[in-house]
Structures are given as structure tokens and as C-alpha cells.
Design a protein around this motif. Structure first.
Motif, PDB file in Angstrom:
ATOM      1  N   ALA A 179      50.720  35.900  31.406  1.00  0.00           N
ATOM      2  CA  ALA A 179      50.236  37.286  31.446  1.00  0.00           C
ATOM      3  C   ALA A 179      49.118  37.431  32.476  1.00  0.00           C
ATOM      4  O   ALA A 179      49.083  38.402  33.240  1.00  0.00           O
ATOM      5  CB  ALA A 179      49.760  37.719  30.065  1.00  0.00           C
ATOM      6  N   LYS A 180      48.231  36.460  32.517  1.00  0.00           N
ATOM      7  CA  LYS A 180      47.110  36.516  33.461  1.00  0.00           C
ATOM      8  C   LYS A 180      47.594  36.397  34.908  1.00  0.00           C
ATOM      9  O   LYS A 180      47.128  37.131  35.785  1.00  0.00           O
ATOM     10  CB  LYS A 180      46.114  35.400  33.130  1.00  0.00           C
ATOM     11  CG  LYS A 180      44.829  35.491  33.887  1.00  0.00           C
ATOM     12  CD  LYS A 180      43.821  34.482  33.361  1.00  0.00           C
ATOM     13  CE  LYS A 180      42.491  34.683  34.060  1.00  0.00           C
ATOM     14  NZ  LYS A 180      41.438  33.881  33.475  1.00  0.00           N
ATOM     15  N   ILE A 181      48.517  35.491  35.159  1.00  0.00           N
ATOM     16  CA  ILE A 181      49.050  35.327  36.514  1.00  0.00           C
ATOM     17  C   ILE A 181      49.690  36.623  36.999  1.00  0.00           C
ATOM     18  O   ILE A 181      49.405  37.114  38.089  1.00  0.00           O
ATOM     19  CB  ILE A 181      50.102  34.180  36.562  1.00  0.00           C
ATOM     20  CG1 ILE A 181      49.433  32.818  36.414  1.00  0.00           C
ATOM     21  CG2 ILE A 181      50.912  34.240  37.858  1.00  0.00           C
ATOM     22  CD1 ILE A 181      50.401  31.662  36.229  1.00  0.00           C
ATOM     23  N   VAL A 182      50.563  37.172  36.171  1.00  0.00           N
ATOM     24  CA  VAL A 182      51.322  38.356  36.597  1.00  0.00           C
ATOM     25  C   VAL A 182      50.418  39.580  36.740  1.00  0.00           C
ATOM     26  O   VAL A 182      50.584  40.367  37.668  1.00  0.00           O
ATOM     27  CB  VAL A 182      52.483  38.616  35.612  1.00  0.00           C
ATOM     28  CG1 VAL A 182      53.218  39.891  35.961  1.00  0.00           C
ATOM     29  CG2 VAL A 182      53.446  37.446  35.615  1.00  0.00           C
ATOM     30  N   LYS A 183      49.450  39.705  35.873  1.00  0.00           N
ATOM     31  CA  LYS A 183      48.562  40.870  35.937  1.00  0.00           C
ATOM     32  C   LYS A 183      47.544  40.744  37.066  1.00  0.00           C
ATOM     33  O   LYS A 183      47.391  41.651  37.878  1.00  0.00           O
ATOM     34  CB  LYS A 183      47.845  41.056  34.604  1.00  0.00           C
ATOM     35  CG  LYS A 183      46.967  42.294  34.570  1.00  0.00           C
ATOM     36  CD  LYS A 183      46.365  42.514  33.220  1.00  0.00           C
ATOM     37  CE  LYS A 183      45.575  43.812  33.210  1.00  0.00           C
ATOM     38  NZ  LYS A 183      45.078  44.121  31.880  1.00  0.00           N
ATOM     39  N   GLU A 184      46.833  39.617  37.113  1.00  0.00           N
ATOM     40  CA  GLU A 184      45.728  39.489  38.070  1.00  0.00           C
ATOM     41  C   GLU A 184      46.186  39.163  39.487  1.00  0.00           C
ATOM     42  O   GLU A 184      45.619  39.658  40.445  1.00  0.00           O
ATOM     43  CB  GLU A 184      44.732  38.441  37.576  1.00  0.00           C
ATOM     44  CG  GLU A 184      44.018  38.880  36.311  1.00  0.00           C
ATOM     45  CD  GLU A 184      43.029  37.858  35.792  1.00  0.00           C
ATOM     46  OE1 GLU A 184      42.792  36.824  36.466  1.00  0.00           O
ATOM     47  OE2 GLU A 184      42.491  38.084  34.695  1.00  0.00           O
ATOM     48  N   ARG A 185      47.197  38.339  39.631  1.00  0.00           N
ATOM     49  CA  ARG A 185      47.631  37.936  40.970  1.00  0.00           C
ATOM     50  C   ARG A 185      48.599  38.937  41.595  1.00  0.00           C
ATOM     51  O   ARG A 185      48.594  39.121  42.813  1.00  0.00           O
ATOM     52  CB  ARG A 185      48.282  36.558  40.900  1.00  0.00           C
ATOM     53  CG  ARG A 185      48.659  35.999  42.243  1.00  0.00           C
ATOM     54  CD  ARG A 185      49.062  34.550  42.139  1.00  0.00           C
ATOM     55  NE  ARG A 185      49.497  34.059  43.422  1.00  0.00           N
ATOM     56  CZ  ARG A 185      49.534  32.786  43.754  1.00  0.00           C
ATOM     57  NH1 ARG A 185      49.167  31.871  42.886  1.00  0.00           N
ATOM     58  NH2 ARG A 185      49.951  32.415  44.931  1.00  0.00           N
ATOM     59  N   TYR A 186      49.440  39.564  40.747  1.00  0.00           N
ATOM     60  CA  TYR A 186      50.479  40.440  41.282  1.00  0.00           C
ATOM     61  C   TYR A 186      50.317  41.906  40.887  1.00  0.00           C
ATOM     62  O   TYR A 186      51.113  42.734  41.295  1.00  0.00           O
ATOM     63  CB  TYR A 186      51.861  39.933  40.858  1.00  0.00           C
ATOM     64  CG  TYR A 186      52.127  38.558  41.422  1.00  0.00           C
ATOM     65  CD1 TYR A 186      52.567  38.395  42.731  1.00  0.00           C
ATOM     66  CD2 TYR A 186      51.894  37.421  40.659  1.00  0.00           C
ATOM     67  CE1 TYR A 186      52.774  37.136  43.265  1.00  0.00           C
ATOM     68  CE2 TYR A 186      52.113  36.159  41.179  1.00  0.00           C
ATOM     69  CZ  TYR A 186      52.547  36.027  42.482  1.00  0.00           C
ATOM     70  OH  TYR A 186      52.750  34.780  43.009  1.00  0.00           O
ATOM     71  N   GLY A 187      49.317  42.223  40.093  1.00  0.00           N
ATOM     72  CA  GLY A 187      49.030  43.605  39.743  1.00  0.00           C
ATOM     73  C   GLY A 187      50.024  44.270  38.820  1.00  0.00           C
ATOM     74  O   GLY A 187      50.219  45.484  38.881  1.00  0.00           O
ATOM     75  N   ALA A 188      50.648  43.501  37.958  1.00  0.00           N
ATOM     76  CA  ALA A 188      51.620  44.074  37.023  1.00  0.00           C
ATOM     77  C   ALA A 188      50.943  45.107  36.121  1.00  0.00           C
ATOM     78  O   ALA A 188      49.798  44.922  35.705  1.00  0.00           O
ATOM     79  CB  ALA A 188      52.253  42.979  36.177  1.00  0.00           C
ATOM     80  N   GLN A 189      51.659  46.173  35.827  1.00  0.00           N
ATOM     81  CA  GLN A 189      51.161  47.233  34.955  1.00  0.00           C
ATOM     82  C   GLN A 189      51.918  47.286  33.631  1.00  0.00           C
ATOM     83  O   GLN A 189      51.341  47.621  32.609  1.00  0.00           O
ATOM     84  CB  GLN A 189      51.295  48.590  35.658  1.00  0.00           C
ATOM     85  CG  GLN A 189      50.505  48.685  36.955  1.00  0.00           C
ATOM     86  CD  GLN A 189      49.013  48.605  36.718  1.00  0.00           C
ATOM     87  OE1 GLN A 189      48.486  49.256  35.826  1.00  0.00           O
ATOM     88  NE2 GLN A 189      48.326  47.783  37.494  1.00  0.00           N
ATOM     89  N   LYS A 190      53.189  46.963  33.665  1.00  0.00           N
ATOM     90  CA  LYS A 190      54.022  47.041  32.458  1.00  0.00           C
ATOM     91  C   LYS A 190      53.780  45.836  31.544  1.00  0.00           C
ATOM     92  O   LYS A 190      53.773  44.693  32.009  1.00  0.00           O
ATOM     93  CB  LYS A 190      55.504  47.056  32.818  1.00  0.00           C
ATOM     94  CG  LYS A 190      55.988  48.271  33.530  1.00  0.00           C
ATOM     95  CD  LYS A 190      57.477  48.129  33.771  1.00  0.00           C
ATOM     96  CE  LYS A 190      58.074  49.299  34.496  1.00  0.00           C
ATOM     97  NZ  LYS A 190      59.516  49.085  34.735  1.00  0.00           N
ATOM     98  N   PRO A 191      53.643  46.077  30.245  1.00  0.00           N
ATOM     99  CA  PRO A 191      53.518  44.954  29.309  1.00  0.00           C
ATOM    100  C   PRO A 191      54.730  44.019  29.359  1.00  0.00           C
ATOM    101  O   PRO A 191      54.591  42.815  29.176  1.00  0.00           O
ATOM    102  CB  PRO A 191      53.407  45.628  27.944  1.00  0.00           C
ATOM    103  CG  PRO A 191      52.948  47.008  28.224  1.00  0.00           C
ATOM    104  CD  PRO A 191      53.490  47.369  29.577  1.00  0.00           C
TER     105      PRO A 191
END
Length: 128
Positions: free
Chosen positions: A57-69
Motif C-alpha cells: 500500500a505504501k509503495i503504490v500510494k507514495e511512489r506512484y500516487g495511487a488514489q483508489k483503495p
């Protein structure tokens, strides 16, 4: 730890290539799935799977800016460790496998494959 490190390194390489090609992470990351093994150390395995979910979750959110859960959700299949089974203790293998399945379930696996005890690979217990 190595299992997660190698798996996430591969996943990051995929994410880098696909985002470089112009797709947004939320367009494809929800379909990512992973495959892990459940080894014999019950508490360590539960912790490994739970930590993996947080790290992903941290990789996808912080590194790639994911918005969707859904993009941040670690979907994974787990297989029990056949290497932990012994030919000489077939009945103990049932308990080993059950604990490995339980660690996967408590760790959040979406599906689990439990190695079975078959007559072809192991001798049946002797009746007394």
C-alpha cells in the motif's frame, strides 16, 4: 523477508514500465496479484503477510500516487510449504499444513492451496 523483497522488486519494475508507457497506476494496479508461500513459523508468517500488505500500500500510494483503495490492496494467493512435510510423519503433516493455511488466512490471503497427503507420495499410517 527475501520472498517479499524479490516479489516487490519485480512488481516495482512492472509499475515503472507501465507508468512510463503512459498508464496511470489506478488504471492497472487493482489487477495485480501475488503468490507467496506459507512456511512453518506460524506467527512469523502471519506478520509477514500483514507487513506485505502495508508495504505494498505504501509503495503504490507514495511512489506512484495511487488514489483508489483497490490499487493499494495486496491481493495474494498462498501455497503451503511442501518442504516442511516429511514422509515419516504423515499425520503431523496434516497439522503442519493446517497451521500454514491458518497463517495465510490470518495474514489476509484471498486464496490458499494446501498441499495434501496422498498415498502416492507417502505411506499411509500403519494400523495397530
Amino acid at each position: 523477508m527475501q520472498e517479499l523483497a524479490f516479489t516487490f522488486c519485480n512488481a516495482v519494475a512492472y509499475l515503472d514500465e507501465v507508468t512510463a508507457a503512459g498508464l496511470r497506476v489506478d488504471e492497472f494496479a487493482p489487477r495485480f496479484t501475488f503468490f507467496f508461500a506459507a512456511q512453518q513459523d506460524f506467527f512469523e508468517e502471519v506478520a509477514k503477510f500483514r507487513a506485505a500488505r502495508r508495504v505494498w500500500a505504501k509503495i503504490v500510494k507514495e511512489r506512484y500516487g495511487a488514489q483508489k483503495p483497490e490499487s493499494m490492496r495486496l491481493r495474494f494467493h498462498c501455497q503451503t510449504a511442501a518442504a516442511s512435510l516429511t514422509r515419516s510423519e504423515p499425520m503431523n503433516n496434516i497439522v503442519r499444513t493446517a497451521l500454514q493455511v491458518l497463517s495465510a488466512v490470518l495474514g489476509g490471503a484471498q486464496s490458499v492451496h494446501a498441499n495434501g497427503w496422498t498415498r502416492r507420495t507417502q505411506s499411509p499410517p500403519k494400523k495397530r
